[in-house]
Design a protein around this motif. Structure first.
Motif, PDB file in Angstrom:
ATOM      1  N   PHE A   1       0.886  -1.164   0.000  1.00  0.00           N
ATOM      2  CA  PHE A   1       0.000   0.000   0.000  1.00  0.00           C
ATOM      3  C   PHE A   1       0.921   1.210   0.000  1.00  0.00           C
ATOM      4  CE2 PHE A   1      -3.939   1.739   2.498  1.00  0.00           C
ATOM      5  CZ  PHE A   1      -4.411   2.347   1.352  1.00  0.00           C
TER       6      PHE A   1
ATOM      7  N   ARG B   1      -1.258   6.585  -1.495  1.00  0.00           N
ATOM      8  CA  ARG B   1      -2.610   6.098  -1.192  1.00  0.00           C
ATOM      9  C   ARG B   1      -2.782   5.865   0.308  1.00  0.00           C
ATOM     10  NH1 ARG B   1      -6.300   6.152  -5.478  1.00  0.00           N
ATOM     11  NH2 ARG B   1      -5.109   5.834  -7.371  1.00  0.00           N
ATOM     12  N   ALA B   2      -1.771   5.336   0.939  1.00  0.00           N
ATOM     13  CA  ALA B   2      -1.856   4.982   2.362  1.00  0.00           C
ATOM     14  C   ALA B   2      -2.102   6.209   3.237  1.00  0.00           C
ATOM     15  CB  ALA B   2      -0.578   4.271   2.802  1.00  0.00           C
TER      16      ALA B   2
ATOM     17  N   MET C   1      -5.716   7.063   4.426  1.00  0.00           N
ATOM     18  CA  MET C   1      -6.447   6.223   5.387  1.00  0.00           C
ATOM     19  C   MET C   1      -6.738   6.990   6.670  1.00  0.00           C
ATOM     20  SD  MET C   1      -5.357   2.320   5.216  1.00  0.00           S
ATOM     21  CE  MET C   1      -6.485   2.137   6.545  1.00  0.00           C
ATOM     22  N   ARG C   2      -7.947   6.853   7.159  1.00  0.00           N
ATOM     23  CA  ARG C   2      -8.333   7.522   8.404  1.00  0.00           C
ATOM     24  C   ARG C   2      -7.967   6.705   9.629  1.00  0.00           C
ATOM     25  NH1 ARG C   2     -14.070   8.626   5.909  1.00  0.00           N
ATOM     26  NH2 ARG C   2     -13.483  10.259   4.450  1.00  0.00           N
ATOM     27  N   THR C   3      -8.034   5.378   9.507  1.00  0.00           N
ATOM     28  CA  THR C   3      -7.744   4.486  10.619  1.00  0.00           C
ATOM     29  C   THR C   3      -6.548   3.612  10.261  1.00  0.00           C
ATOM     30  OG1 THR C   3     -10.141   4.355  10.937  1.00  0.00           O
ATOM     31  CG2 THR C   3      -8.794   2.809  12.186  1.00  0.00           C
TER      32      THR C   3
ATOM     33  N   LEU D   1      -4.079   0.522   9.769  1.00  0.00           N
ATOM     34  CA  LEU D   1      -4.254  -0.926   9.652  1.00  0.00           C
ATOM     35  C   LEU D   1      -3.601  -1.608  10.839  1.00  0.00           C
ATOM     36  CD1 LEU D   1      -3.286  -1.672   5.942  1.00  0.00           C
ATOM     37  CD2 LEU D   1      -5.565  -1.512   6.901  1.00  0.00           C
TER      38      LEU D   1
ATOM     39  N   LEU E   1     -10.585  -6.939   6.041  1.00  0.00           N
ATOM     40  CA  LEU E   1     -10.657  -5.892   5.026  1.00  0.00           C
ATOM     41  C   LEU E   1     -11.079  -6.425   3.676  1.00  0.00           C
ATOM     42  CD1 LEU E   1      -7.267  -3.998   5.519  1.00  0.00           C
ATOM     43  CD2 LEU E   1      -9.491  -3.390   6.470  1.00  0.00           C
TER      44      LEU E   1
ATOM     45  N   VAL F   1      -9.897  -5.110  -0.032  1.00  0.00           N
ATOM     46  CA  VAL F   1      -8.955  -4.198  -0.661  1.00  0.00           C
ATOM     47  C   VAL F   1      -9.101  -4.282  -2.177  1.00  0.00           C
ATOM     48  CG1 VAL F   1      -7.315  -4.292   1.259  1.00  0.00           C
ATOM     49  CG2 VAL F   1      -7.012  -5.813  -0.677  1.00  0.00           C
TER      50      VAL F   1
ATOM     51  N   ALA G   1      -7.219   0.889  -2.669  1.00  0.00           N
ATOM     52  CA  ALA G   1      -8.299   1.316  -1.772  1.00  0.00           C
ATOM     53  C   ALA G   1      -8.562   0.225  -0.727  1.00  0.00           C
ATOM     54  CB  ALA G   1      -9.583   1.585  -2.552  1.00  0.00           C
ATOM     55  N   VAL G   2      -9.042   0.650   0.442  1.00  0.00           N
ATOM     56  CA  VAL G   2      -9.295  -0.263   1.556  1.00  0.00           C
ATOM     57  C   VAL G   2     -10.667   0.028   2.138  1.00  0.00           C
ATOM     58  CG1 VAL G   2      -8.534  -0.895   3.888  1.00  0.00           C
ATOM     59  CG2 VAL G   2      -6.839  -0.402   2.131  1.00  0.00           C
ATOM     60  N   GLN G   3     -11.412  -1.041   2.445  1.00  0.00           N
ATOM     61  CA  GLN G   3     -12.702  -0.933   3.135  1.00  0.00           C
ATOM     62  C   GLN G   3     -12.714  -1.944   4.276  1.00  0.00           C
ATOM     63  OE1 GLN G   3     -15.737  -2.009   0.335  1.00  0.00           O
ATOM     64  NE2 GLN G   3     -15.745  -0.017  -0.671  1.00  0.00           N
TER      65      GLN G   3
END
Length: 106
Positions: free
Chosen positions: A62, A66-67, A70-72, A74, A80, A82, A101-103
Motif C-alpha cells: 500500500f 494512497r496509504a 487512510m483515516r484508521t 491498519l 478488510l 482491498v 483502496a481499503v474498506q
C-alpha cells in the motif's frame, strides 16, 4: 535454440518481467477480502502487510500516496476488502497486490 541444440534460456530478470506484465494485463483491478497480518510501516511511508484466509495468503503493498489517505491505521486481525492490481516485485520474484483502496469488512 542455440548452435549446440539447447533451447535458449531466459534470464531470471526477464522471466520475472514477463510474469509481471502477464499478471498486470490479465487481472486489472480486483477486490480481495481477508484478514490482515504482519503489518509493516517502514520510514518510506509505504505499508506492507499480508492478507489471508483459512487456506492462503497474499502479500500486499500500500504505497505512501494512497496509504496517507487512510483515516484508521491498519492493524493485525482487521478484516478488510482491498482493491488493487496484481503484480510481481521483480527483484525478488514476489507475487503481490498493489493496494489502491481499503474498506472494512465483516
Amino acid at each position: 535454440m542455440d548452435d549446440t541444440g539447447a533451447p535458449n534460456a531466459l534470464s531470471v530478470s526477464e522471466l520475472n518481467r514477463q510474469a509481471r506484465l502477464m499478471l498486470e494485463r490479465g487481472f486489472g483491478d480486483c477486490w480481495v477480502e481477508g484478514e490482515v497480518s504482519g503489518v509493516a510501516r517502514p520510514a518510506s511511508g509505504h505499508i506492507y502487510f499480508t492478507l489471508k484466509d483459512d487456506r492462503a495468503q497474499l502479500r500486499c503493498a500500500f504505497f505512501r500516496n494512497r496509504a496517507r489517505l487512510m483515516r484508521t491505521p491498519l492493524k493485525d486481525g482487521d478484516r478488510l476488502r482491498v482493491r488493487g492490481r496484481v503484480s510481481v516485485f521483480e527483484p525478488r520474484g514476489d507475487y503481490q497486490l498493489i493496494v489502491e483502496a481499503v474498506q472494512a469488512s465483516g
